[in-house]
Design an enzyme around this catalytic site. Structure first.
Site, PDB file in Angstrom:
ATOM      1  N   ARG A   1      38.052  53.754  51.773  1.00 42.48           N
ATOM      2  CA  ARG A   1      37.868  53.781  50.307  1.00 42.48           C
ATOM      3  C   ARG A   1      36.520  53.133  49.992  1.00 42.48           C
ATOM      4  O   ARG A   1      36.454  52.055  49.409  1.00 42.48           O
ATOM      5  CB  ARG A   1      39.015  53.054  49.608  1.00 42.48           C
ATOM      6  CG  ARG A   1      40.421  53.395  50.095  1.00 42.48           C
ATOM      7  CD  ARG A   1      41.061  54.636  49.640  1.00 42.48           C
ATOM      8  NE  ARG A   1      41.381  54.936  48.298  1.00 42.48           N
ATOM      9  CZ  ARG A   1      42.514  54.665  47.677  1.00 42.48           C
ATOM     10  NH1 ARG A   1      43.442  53.948  48.257  1.00 42.48           N
ATOM     11  NH2 ARG A   1      42.745  55.107  46.465  1.00 42.48           N
TER      12      ARG A   1
ATOM     13  N   GLN B   1      34.154  58.562  48.211  1.00 41.65           N
ATOM     14  CA  GLN B   1      34.986  58.782  47.015  1.00 41.65           C
ATOM     15  C   GLN B   1      35.264  60.264  46.780  1.00 41.65           C
ATOM     16  O   GLN B   1      36.350  60.637  46.375  1.00 41.65           O
ATOM     17  CB  GLN B   1      34.300  58.182  45.787  1.00 41.65           C
ATOM     18  CG  GLN B   1      34.684  56.732  45.596  1.00 41.65           C
ATOM     19  CD  GLN B   1      34.044  56.105  44.377  1.00 41.65           C
ATOM     20  OE1 GLN B   1      33.340  56.763  43.627  1.00 41.65           O
ATOM     21  NE2 GLN B   1      34.277  54.833  44.189  1.00 41.65           N
TER      22      GLN B   1
ATOM     23  N   ASP C   1      38.275  61.490  48.668  1.00 41.69           N
ATOM     24  CA  ASP C   1      39.436  60.604  48.597  1.00 41.69           C
ATOM     25  C   ASP C   1      40.660  61.306  47.981  1.00 41.69           C
ATOM     26  O   ASP C   1      40.855  61.309  46.776  1.00 41.69           O
ATOM     27  CB  ASP C   1      39.026  59.371  47.776  1.00 41.69           C
ATOM     28  CG  ASP C   1      40.093  58.300  47.742  1.00 41.69           C
ATOM     29  OD1 ASP C   1      41.213  58.547  48.218  1.00 41.69           O
ATOM     30  OD2 ASP C   1      39.804  57.217  47.219  1.00 41.69           O
TER      31      ASP C   1
ATOM     32  N   SER D   1      43.163  59.110  45.943  1.00 49.52           N
ATOM     33  CA  SER D   1      42.841  58.910  44.522  1.00 49.52           C
ATOM     34  C   SER D   1      43.074  60.173  43.708  1.00 49.52           C
ATOM     35  O   SER D   1      43.667  60.117  42.626  1.00 49.52           O
ATOM     36  CB  SER D   1      41.378  58.477  44.352  1.00 49.52           C
ATOM     37  OG  SER D   1      41.208  57.173  44.841  1.00 49.52           O
TER      38      SER D   1
ATOM     39  N   TYR E   1      42.117  44.956  47.862  1.00 49.94           N
ATOM     40  CA  TYR E   1      43.453  45.559  47.784  1.00 49.94           C
ATOM     41  C   TYR E   1      44.515  44.480  47.628  1.00 49.94           C
ATOM     42  O   TYR E   1      44.280  43.314  47.954  1.00 49.94           O
ATOM     43  CB  TYR E   1      43.742  46.382  49.046  1.00 49.94           C
ATOM     44  CG  TYR E   1      42.932  47.646  49.079  1.00 49.94           C
ATOM     45  CD1 TYR E   1      43.359  48.783  48.402  1.00 49.94           C
ATOM     46  CD2 TYR E   1      41.710  47.688  49.718  1.00 49.94           C
ATOM     47  CE1 TYR E   1      42.592  49.931  48.385  1.00 49.94           C
ATOM     48  CE2 TYR E   1      40.937  48.830  49.708  1.00 49.94           C
ATOM     49  CZ  TYR E   1      41.389  49.952  49.051  1.00 49.94           C
ATOM     50  OH  TYR E   1      40.631  51.083  49.024  1.00 49.94           O
TER      51      TYR E   1
HETATM   52  P1  NAD Z   1      47.733  51.424  45.672  1.00 50.52           P
HETATM   53  O1  NAD Z   1      48.246  52.780  45.395  1.00 50.52           O
HETATM   54  O2  NAD Z   1      47.716  50.912  47.077  1.00 50.52           O
HETATM   55  O3  NAD Z   1      48.554  50.355  44.780  1.00 50.52           O
HETATM   56  C1  NAD Z   1      48.753  50.569  43.401  1.00 50.52           C
HETATM   57  C2  NAD Z   1      48.598  49.269  42.650  1.00 50.52           C
HETATM   58  O4  NAD Z   1      49.750  48.442  42.855  1.00 50.52           O
HETATM   59  C3  NAD Z   1      47.389  48.422  43.045  1.00 50.52           C
HETATM   60  O5  NAD Z   1      46.574  48.271  41.912  1.00 50.52           O
HETATM   61  C4  NAD Z   1      48.016  47.095  43.477  1.00 50.52           C
HETATM   62  O6  NAD Z   1      47.229  45.969  43.139  1.00 50.52           O
HETATM   63  C5  NAD Z   1      49.323  47.108  42.728  1.00 50.52           C
HETATM   64  N1  NAD Z   1      50.355  46.174  43.213  1.00 50.52           N
HETATM   65  C6  NAD Z   1      50.689  45.851  44.485  1.00 50.52           C
HETATM   66  N2  NAD Z   1      51.707  44.956  44.499  1.00 50.52           N
HETATM   67  C7  NAD Z   1      52.047  44.716  43.210  1.00 50.52           C
HETATM   68  C8  NAD Z   1      53.016  43.900  42.577  1.00 50.52           C
HETATM   69  N3  NAD Z   1      53.850  43.115  43.270  1.00 50.52           N
HETATM   70  N4  NAD Z   1      53.079  43.905  41.239  1.00 50.52           N
HETATM   71  C9  NAD Z   1      52.225  44.684  40.518  1.00 50.52           C
HETATM   72  N5  NAD Z   1      51.290  45.470  41.053  1.00 50.52           N
HETATM   73  C10 NAD Z   1      51.188  45.493  42.385  1.00 50.52           C
HETATM   74  O7  NAD Z   1      46.266  51.260  45.113  1.00 50.52           O
HETATM   75  P2  NAD Z   1      45.206  52.372  44.713  1.00 50.52           P
HETATM   76  O8  NAD Z   1      45.497  52.814  43.344  1.00 50.52           O
HETATM   77  O9  NAD Z   1      45.132  53.398  45.780  1.00 50.52           O
HETATM   78  O10 NAD Z   1      43.835  51.554  44.753  1.00 50.52           O
HETATM   79  C11 NAD Z   1      43.757  50.262  44.378  1.00 50.52           C
HETATM   80  C12 NAD Z   1      42.392  49.652  44.789  1.00 50.52           C
HETATM   81  O11 NAD Z   1      41.569  50.520  45.565  1.00 50.52           O
HETATM   82  C13 NAD Z   1      41.541  49.327  43.620  1.00 50.52           C
HETATM   83  O12 NAD Z   1      40.822  48.168  43.944  1.00 50.52           O
HETATM   84  C14 NAD Z   1      40.599  50.473  43.510  1.00 50.52           C
HETATM   85  O13 NAD Z   1      39.445  50.185  42.762  1.00 50.52           O
HETATM   86  C15 NAD Z   1      40.315  50.669  44.954  1.00 50.52           C
HETATM   87  N6  NAD Z   1      39.822  52.029  45.218  1.00 50.52           N
HETATM   88  C16 NAD Z   1      38.569  52.188  45.744  1.00 50.52           C
HETATM   89  C17 NAD Z   1      38.080  53.468  45.978  1.00 50.52           C
HETATM   90  C18 NAD Z   1      36.719  53.697  46.552  1.00 50.52           C
HETATM   91  O14 NAD Z   1      35.874  52.851  46.489  1.00 50.52           O
HETATM   92  N7  NAD Z   1      36.505  54.847  47.156  1.00 50.52           N
HETATM   93  C19 NAD Z   1      38.867  54.563  45.704  1.00 50.52           C
HETATM   94  C20 NAD Z   1      40.127  54.362  45.163  1.00 50.52           C
HETATM   95  C21 NAD Z   1      40.598  53.082  44.935  1.00 50.52           C
END
Ligand code: NAD
Length: 380
Positions: free
Chosen positions: A128, A133, A136, A139, A233
């Site tokens: 990620r 991106q 991805d 996402s 994360y």
């Molecule tokens: P994910 O699907 O792994 O998790 C979903 C969300 O659940 C996350 O925001 C996490 O913090 C939250 N979570 C975990 N435990 C929890 C709890 N006990 N209570 C409440 N919330 C909880 O995450 P995602 O949506 O795939 O991505 C999250 C992170 O990845 C972010 O920092 C995002 O900016 C980053 N990201 C980066 C890129 C990139 O740079 N290419 C792309 C996508 C996402």
């Protein structure tokens, strides 16, 4: 080099990993392309549309798998119901497979791929990072799922989402609580706001507070110690920390019409956010969509693949939400796939360079070995 896109055979799957637009671009990048007969029908793409874009339509599936240099698809390889053969055995020895394998759940397939010296890229392992991106799929598909989860909840709820002033009096807006504000959660917030609901959201990563508020939702502030790893994360929380969060969330849920849960922790089971007691505390007629149901679930009473009613609350445990928006989910997945393939193409050839950052992250099996540390430990 030749790329073959088979029809998805996993239960509930409606998507396809290639669309006519990406066929044309793959051909321009130097590849020849074939697509299994009928592969796109559930995503509204006809065989004729693929042919018009320059692909051939393959009727002999076993032969198409054998002859391809690269087989590209959505779901990891499974047993083919008609050919009575595992897809991992259908690919030619030393060939290339690109699919969204979830390594820890697909160890049997990984073993076969290793035996057959297949170079298998998992879309789920693409790092990620900024340059990746556009590839991805986690996402692109999570965003679609977040949008559709809200529509599924709205369709179940016996209430309007927006505030309405009618001749028969005022209808107050519904209250939607979103748990987990990553890619799926943020899209769910935006969708619920567009429908006019009052939205509150919680995430253990305080960094998302600003994003939640910029979408017009209220951030549920429960201070959490040490919630993020170095990569940004979520980290698994201690049981006492989780219990403290649940007590606060129980109060918010007691007046919620809809709860949408999206909380995941990479490589770990989904955290339990809504206990049986908390479901009992929700208003009669309210709706929960547990988007983490395939990873163990965020709600104690959700059932994988089922919509159930418990304590007067409807709990939706749909397993493959992106597949229910098959046309756009396919379009985005296909673009992610195209971007990965073109990123790895050097002088019109698919190039496996183990030093290259996307290859290093996403290449799951290669040259008879498994390159994913966690899966390797599970295989031993
Ligand atoms: P994910 O699907 O792994 O998790 C979903 C969300 O659940 C996350 O925001 C996490 O913090 C939250 N979570 C975990 N435990 C929890 C709890 N006990 N209570 C409440 N919330 C909880 O995450 P995602 O949506 O795939 O991505 C999250 C992170 O990845 C972010 O920092 C995002 O900016 C980053 N990201 C980066 C890129 C990139 O740079 N290419 C792309 C996508 C996402």
């Amino acid at each position: 080099m030749h790329i073959f896109f088979p029809k998805e055979i996993a239960d509930l799957e409606q998507r396809v990993a290639v669309v006519p637009e990406t066929v044309k671009k793959l051909i321009a990048a130097g590849y020849t392309v074939s697509v299994e007969k009928g592969a796109g029908l559930k995503a509204a793409v006809s065989d004729a549309a693929y042919e018009k874009a320059g692909a051939t339509v393959a009727g002999d599936v076993a032969q198409a798998w054998q002859q391809a240099d690269i087989v590209a698809k959505i779901n990891g390889p499974v047993q083919h119901p008609e050919l009575k053969k595992h897809e991992a055995e259908m690919i030619k020895e030393g060939g290339i497979l690109i699919a969204s394998l979830v390594p820890a759940n697909e160890l049997d397939a990984i073993k076969i791929l290793m035996q057959r010296k297949v170079s298998c890229f998992s879309m789920s392992l693409i790092p990620r990072i900024t340059i990746a991106q556009k590839m991805d799929t986690l996402s692109s598909q999570a965003s679609i799922a977040g949008y559709k989860a809200v529509l599924m909840a709205a369709a179940q709820l016996g209430k309007y989402f927006p505030l309405l002033m009618t001749a028969a009096g005022t209808i107050t807006p519904s209250k939607v609580v979103i748990l987990g504000a990553g890619v799926a959660g943020l899209q769910a917030i935006a969708t619920a706001r567009r429908l006019g609901a009052n939205v509150e959201a919680f995430d253990i990563r305080a960094a998302v507070k600003e994003q939640v508020e910029s979408l017009g939702a209220k951030f549920i502030d429960i201070p959490v110690a040490d919630a993020e790893d170095a990569g940004g994360y979520a980290k698994e929380q201690s049981e006492s920390e989780q219990e403290r969060q649940r007590q606060e969330l129980a109060k918010r849920l007691s007046s919620a019409d809809v709860a949408i849960t999206t909380a995941l922790i990479p490589g770990r089971p989904a955290p339990l956010l809504i206990t049986e007691e908390m479901v009992k505390g929700m208003p009669l007629g309210s709706v929960i969509v547990d988007m983490a149901v395939s990873q163990g679930g965020n709600c104690a009473l959700s059932e994988p693949g089922q919509t159930v009613e418990r304590e007067g609350v409807t709990i939706i445990g749909e397993l493959n939400i992106p597949a229910t928006v098959a046309i756009h989910a396919s379009q985005l997945y296909a673009r992610n796939m195209l971007n990965l393939i073109t990123h790895l193409t050097v002088e019109k050839q698919f190039n496996i360079d183990l030093e290259e950052v996307v290859t290093d992250g996403a290449l799951l099996t290669h040259d008879g070995s498994c390159r994913h540390e966690h899966s390797r430990s599970l295989l031993e």
